[in-house]
Design a protein around this motif. Sequence first.
Motif, PDB file in Angstrom:
ATOM      1  N   PHE A  85       0.915  -1.027  -0.012  1.00 30.41           N
ATOM      2  CA  PHE A  85       0.049  -0.192  -0.098  1.00 30.41           C
ATOM      3  C   PHE A  85       0.939   1.236  -0.099  1.00 30.41           C
ATOM      4  O   PHE A  85       1.464   1.561   0.855  1.00 30.41           O
ATOM      5  CB  PHE A  85      -1.084   0.005   1.143  1.00 30.41           C
ATOM      6  N   VAL A  86       0.792   2.152  -0.810  1.00 29.86           N
ATOM      7  CA  VAL A  86       1.592   3.469  -1.239  1.00 29.86           C
ATOM      8  C   VAL A  86       0.678   4.616  -0.593  1.00 29.86           C
ATOM      9  O   VAL A  86      -0.417   4.620  -1.339  1.00 29.86           O
ATOM     10  CB  VAL A  86       2.135   3.344  -2.524  1.00 29.86           C
ATOM     11  N   THR A  87       1.154   5.085   0.289  1.00 24.27           N
ATOM     12  CA  THR A  87       0.610   5.868   0.914  1.00 24.27           C
ATOM     13  C   THR A  87       1.219   7.121   1.559  1.00 24.27           C
ATOM     14  O   THR A  87       2.156   6.807   2.200  1.00 24.27           O
ATOM     15  CB  THR A  87      -0.886   5.777   1.689  1.00 24.27           C
ATOM     16  N   TYR A  92      -3.563   4.628  10.502  1.00 24.08           N
ATOM     17  CA  TYR A  92      -2.851   4.834  11.767  1.00 24.08           C
ATOM     18  C   TYR A  92      -1.142   5.063  11.700  1.00 24.08           C
ATOM     19  O   TYR A  92      -0.851   4.658  10.448  1.00 24.08           O
ATOM     20  CB  TYR A  92      -3.077   3.432  12.687  1.00 24.08           C
ATOM     21  N   ARG A  93      -0.421   5.431  12.700  1.00 24.19           N
ATOM     22  CA  ARG A  93       1.015   5.358  12.688  1.00 24.19           C
ATOM     23  C   ARG A  93       1.326   4.004  12.904  1.00 24.19           C
ATOM     24  O   ARG A  93       2.371   3.381  12.388  1.00 24.19           O
ATOM     25  CB  ARG A  93       1.380   6.191  14.041  1.00 24.19           C
ATOM     26  N   VAL A  94       0.575   3.053  13.685  1.00 25.44           N
ATOM     27  CA  VAL A  94       0.916   1.636  13.693  1.00 25.44           C
ATOM     28  C   VAL A  94      -0.469   0.961  13.861  1.00 25.44           C
ATOM     29  O   VAL A  94      -1.185   1.317  14.610  1.00 25.44           O
ATOM     30  CB  VAL A  94       1.704   1.417  15.155  1.00 25.44           C
ATOM     31  N   PRO A  95      -0.733  -0.024  13.176  1.00 28.80           N
ATOM     32  CA  PRO A  95       0.260  -0.739  12.059  1.00 28.80           C
ATOM     33  C   PRO A  95       0.108  -0.242  10.799  1.00 28.80           C
ATOM     34  O   PRO A  95      -0.623   0.743  10.510  1.00 28.80           O
ATOM     35  CB  PRO A  95      -0.409  -2.201  12.143  1.00 28.80           C
ATOM     36  N   ASP A 115       3.432  -1.114   3.910  1.00 29.90           N
ATOM     37  CA  ASP A 115       3.297   0.006   3.367  1.00 29.90           C
ATOM     38  C   ASP A 115       4.418   0.798   2.868  1.00 29.90           C
ATOM     39  O   ASP A 115       5.696   0.428   3.305  1.00 29.90           O
ATOM     40  CB  ASP A 115       2.618   0.998   4.449  1.00 29.90           C
ATOM     41  N   LEU A 116       4.233   1.532   1.810  1.00 34.71           N
ATOM     42  CA  LEU A 116       5.496   2.508   1.405  1.00 34.71           C
ATOM     43  C   LEU A 116       5.070   3.923   1.402  1.00 34.71           C
ATOM     44  O   LEU A 116       4.017   4.309   1.032  1.00 34.71           O
ATOM     45  CB  LEU A 116       5.689   2.274  -0.121  1.00 34.71           C
TER      46      LEU A 116
END
Length: 357
Positions: A85-87, A92-95, A115-116
């Motif tokens: 997932f590129v965003t 959330y910050r985590v996870p 994520d990226l």
Amino acid sequence: MLIGSFQHIKVAGLSVAVPTEKVAVDTFSDIFGTENIEKFKEMTGVQSVSRAKPNQTASDLGYEAAVDVFEKSKVSKSDIGFLIFVTQKPDYRVPSTAFVLHKRLQLPEYCLCFDLNLACSGFIFGLQTILSLLDNSESKAALLITGDTSVKTLSPHDRTMVMLFGDSGSATLLEKTKDVAPVHLGFRTDGHRFKSIITPAGAYRNRNLPHDRVAWSDGILRSDYDTHMKGMDVFGFSITDVPQLMKDFMASRETTTEDYDFFVLHQANNYILKQLSRKLKIPVEKIPVSLDRFGNNSSNSIPLVLADHFGGKHLGNLHIFICGFGAGLSLACGDLVIDTAVVNPLLETDFCYLDSY
């Protein structure tokens, strides 16, 4: 320039979701003045932007695109070995939001997810990453999702950005196959200019800065929790570094602009697109545009253009050149052959995920 080349992997499906709400640039006249609005439209080419609902996240838009792409493709969820997932607007910050999407899409437990954190170059950086993983595994297929709701970190007083950026999400299925042309991608990075596009606060470097918006040196009210773009720095980068990357990439591939059916470029603004067209001698009819109706859609610009112009149309295989550039500063380009039959029409949605924390 870093070059990545991949054999025997194709785009098996592509869907893009946009919010139902479109905000016309003219509606900002009362805030910024009619004269400034007309100058903005002439410079950028943006007439309206797509705008997410207050509770609608980037992952909501990406999820809807993913549901659509699975419904319209022959790829099974059980074949998905990777989800990226590129965003820059995670839930959330985590996870990582990729795990939320993994749950919502009911993907198999052997699916690798992460994520990226990338913006306007994110689709191509994501392609390089997920193609590398797929190429070096036993997995049959992978899912690349991009999504951004840029407005959520923009000052409503920032006339340089709030009318420019739109919200959307995309989902691209990649599948191993023998009968497909190779994918080639090229990259450069300039971390020395990381402050050119930045949200200074909100993570862990500047945790206790005030939230009040005050006038910055350009007279615009912002806080350090608002995304800020040094316009002239980014403009100079876009009309110098980017065309040079494109020229160098085509030289390495021994191709010319005549070898490509279309140039699907990041939708930064109309003036930059015209400069790229002029500097590389690309006919304007080879550069499809979506920013006039949707604005600059960050990591979704390239898939949005594809869905907007080719979704639902059976034009056969197209040899396309792609290019994205922005925060980092980062820039990437590439070429691939895509069958327009797997590109789905744009879908609109206001869906928000309710099973949140």
